[in-house]
Scaffold this motif. Sequence first.
Motif, PDB file in Angstrom:
ATOM      1  N   LEU A   1      52.311  62.042  37.401  1.00 64.51           N
ATOM      2  CA  LEU A   1      53.311  61.696  36.644  1.00 64.51           C
ATOM      3  C   LEU A   1      53.788  63.624  37.720  1.00 64.51           C
ATOM      4  O   LEU A   1      54.663  63.912  38.804  1.00 64.51           O
ATOM      5  CB  LEU A   1      54.041  62.109  35.011  1.00 64.51           C
ATOM      6  N   PHE A   2      52.539  64.177  37.752  1.00 65.46           N
ATOM      7  CA  PHE A   2      53.105  66.114  38.006  1.00 65.46           C
ATOM      8  C   PHE A   2      53.634  65.717  39.679  1.00 65.46           C
ATOM      9  O   PHE A   2      54.528  66.506  40.255  1.00 65.46           O
ATOM     10  CB  PHE A   2      51.863  66.864  38.357  1.00 65.46           C
ATOM     11  N   SER A   3      52.520  64.438  40.046  1.00 65.00           N
ATOM     12  CA  SER A   3      52.431  64.823  42.190  1.00 65.00           C
ATOM     13  C   SER A   3      53.781  64.456  42.361  1.00 65.00           C
ATOM     14  O   SER A   3      53.666  64.367  43.113  1.00 65.00           O
ATOM     15  CB  SER A   3      51.055  63.869  42.235  1.00 65.00           C
ATOM     16  N   SER A   4      54.216  62.681  41.382  1.00 65.84           N
ATOM     17  CA  SER A   4      54.926  62.578  41.518  1.00 65.84           C
ATOM     18  C   SER A   4      56.238  63.573  42.698  1.00 65.84           C
ATOM     19  O   SER A   4      57.229  63.537  43.031  1.00 65.84           O
ATOM     20  CB  SER A   4      55.720  61.038  40.741  1.00 65.84           C
TER      21      SER A   4
ATOM     22  N   ALA B   1      54.124  71.089  31.679  1.00 70.29           N
ATOM     23  CA  ALA B   1      54.219  71.945  31.552  1.00 70.29           C
ATOM     24  C   ALA B   1      55.127  72.330  33.275  1.00 70.29           C
ATOM     25  O   ALA B   1      56.493  72.438  34.138  1.00 70.29           O
ATOM     26  CB  ALA B   1      53.503  72.952  31.738  1.00 70.29           C
ATOM     27  N   GLY B   2      53.940  71.542  33.777  1.00 71.34           N
ATOM     28  CA  GLY B   2      53.875  72.066  35.551  1.00 71.34           C
ATOM     29  C   GLY B   2      55.176  70.644  36.615  1.00 71.34           C
ATOM     30  O   GLY B   2      56.616  71.002  36.720  1.00 71.34           O
ATOM     31  N   THR B   3      55.733  69.614  36.047  1.00 69.54           N
ATOM     32  CA  THR B   3      56.000  68.408  36.209  1.00 69.54           C
ATOM     33  C   THR B   3      57.874  69.596  35.748  1.00 69.54           C
ATOM     34  O   THR B   3      58.754  68.896  35.955  1.00 69.54           O
ATOM     35  CB  THR B   3      55.632  67.244  35.267  1.00 69.54           C
ATOM     36  N   VAL B   4      57.751  70.000  34.400  1.00 70.50           N
ATOM     37  CA  VAL B   4      58.939  69.689  33.781  1.00 70.50           C
ATOM     38  C   VAL B   4      59.717  71.226  35.044  1.00 70.50           C
ATOM     39  O   VAL B   4      60.950  71.106  35.185  1.00 70.50           O
ATOM     40  CB  VAL B   4      58.357  70.914  32.537  1.00 70.50           C
TER      41      VAL B   4
ATOM     42  N   VAL C   1      40.590  68.725  27.043  1.00 69.17           N
ATOM     43  CA  VAL C   1      41.819  67.793  27.611  1.00 69.17           C
ATOM     44  C   VAL C   1      43.759  67.805  27.492  1.00 69.17           C
ATOM     45  O   VAL C   1      44.318  67.880  28.191  1.00 69.17           O
ATOM     46  CB  VAL C   1      42.028  66.358  26.412  1.00 69.17           C
ATOM     47  N   LEU C   2      43.475  68.900  25.982  1.00 70.74           N
ATOM     48  CA  LEU C   2      44.770  68.321  25.534  1.00 70.74           C
ATOM     49  C   LEU C   2      45.621  70.440  26.497  1.00 70.74           C
ATOM     50  O   LEU C   2      46.539  69.766  27.545  1.00 70.74           O
ATOM     51  CB  LEU C   2      45.027  69.181  24.474  1.00 70.74           C
ATOM     52  N   PRO C   3      44.665  70.871  27.071  1.00 71.18           N
ATOM     53  CA  PRO C   3      45.079  72.154  27.795  1.00 71.18           C
ATOM     54  C   PRO C   3      45.955  71.775  29.019  1.00 71.18           C
ATOM     55  O   PRO C   3      46.989  72.401  30.067  1.00 71.18           O
ATOM     56  CB  PRO C   3      44.197  73.211  27.710  1.00 71.18           C
ATOM     57  N   THR C   4      44.687  70.539  30.176  1.00 75.54           N
ATOM     58  CA  THR C   4      44.542  69.739  31.444  1.00 75.54           C
ATOM     59  C   THR C   4      46.391  69.074  31.011  1.00 75.54           C
ATOM     60  O   THR C   4      47.009  69.063  31.863  1.00 75.54           O
ATOM     61  CB  THR C   4      43.840  68.953  31.933  1.00 75.54           C
ATOM     62  N   ILE C   5      46.180  68.390  30.331  1.00 75.49           N
ATOM     63  CA  ILE C   5      47.788  67.491  30.148  1.00 75.49           C
ATOM     64  C   ILE C   5      48.437  69.043  29.573  1.00 75.49           C
ATOM     65  O   ILE C   5      49.426  68.127  30.644  1.00 75.49           O
ATOM     66  CB  ILE C   5      47.246  66.911  28.557  1.00 75.49           C
TER      67      ILE C   5
ATOM     68  N   LEU D   1      49.497  71.308  30.543  1.00 75.78           N
ATOM     69  CA  LEU D   1      49.496  72.264  32.216  1.00 75.78           C
ATOM     70  C   LEU D   1      50.326  71.681  33.511  1.00 75.78           C
ATOM     71  O   LEU D   1      50.749  71.812  33.795  1.00 75.78           O
ATOM     72  CB  LEU D   1      47.997  72.659  32.623  1.00 75.78           C
ATOM     73  N   LEU D   2      49.485  70.245  32.948  1.00 68.41           N
ATOM     74  CA  LEU D   2      50.543  69.138  34.077  1.00 68.41           C
ATOM     75  C   LEU D   2      51.953  69.046  33.822  1.00 68.41           C
ATOM     76  O   LEU D   2      52.643  68.915  34.569  1.00 68.41           O
ATOM     77  CB  LEU D   2      49.402  68.123  34.465  1.00 68.41           C
TER      78      LEU D   2
END
Length: 247
Positions: free
Chosen positions: A144-147, A228-231, A219-223, A225-226
């Motif tokens: 999702l982040f990459s898209s 938040a980056g998507t937003v 897991v939770l921190p990585t998700i 961060l990704l």
Amino acid sequence: MRGFYNIFKQDFLNLVKNPMWLFYVFAFPVLLVGVMGFFMEGSYGGEITSYDYYGISLMIYGALNAATIGANSFMEERIKAGNMRIIFSPQPDASLYLSKIAASFLFTEIAYLIDFGILHFVFGVNIGGTYTGYVLMVLTVAILFSSALGVMCCCIFKSENITNQILSTVLTILCLLGGVFFSLDGFGETVRKICLLSPVKWILNTLFAIIYDRELGQVLPTILLLAAGTVILVGLCRVFFHKEDYV
């Protein structure tokens, strides 16, 4: 909402009808893992085979390359005419870029779920066993982040070619530092610290921690961060997308 669905459906069908993208997301990752796993067999010890390592690392590489699919679905020449009709329709501006993000995400997500199954049953890649769901969650948010990244770059640079050149260079560097193609951990402490600057390294460490250590602390921190980056990326799409530039 119905208008957005119709745009999204057409964007998704455009990707499905493209033979190049079908090969890229379905066949290419499996072939690449097979080749790399074969040539590097015996290089990663007993617990983690070469197929295990490249099965996970190259799937991360593929997930991040969803950015190029997003860029293609936004500004490929044969799609532009249809997009311009949407621009001059009464649909909100956000419908155009949000539908591209959603379509490229769903297309890549479906492909990589199938690829993961093939890698597991054909090459015996360890995808986490009972913890597979956590592995897929991390990769899903990464896709999702990459898209969103690919579409955002199109909004800024107004060109698919420029966007793909920049993305391919940046993603390749991040993946090299992240140890996707080969681990750099053996090059000393300084190199290891430099590698930690790559978010790809965080994702790779998170997935290996899930699969081999049954450790879910990352897991939770990585998700988050990704996510938040998507937003942030979607917000940048809203800032940089202008109808007059697209036309």
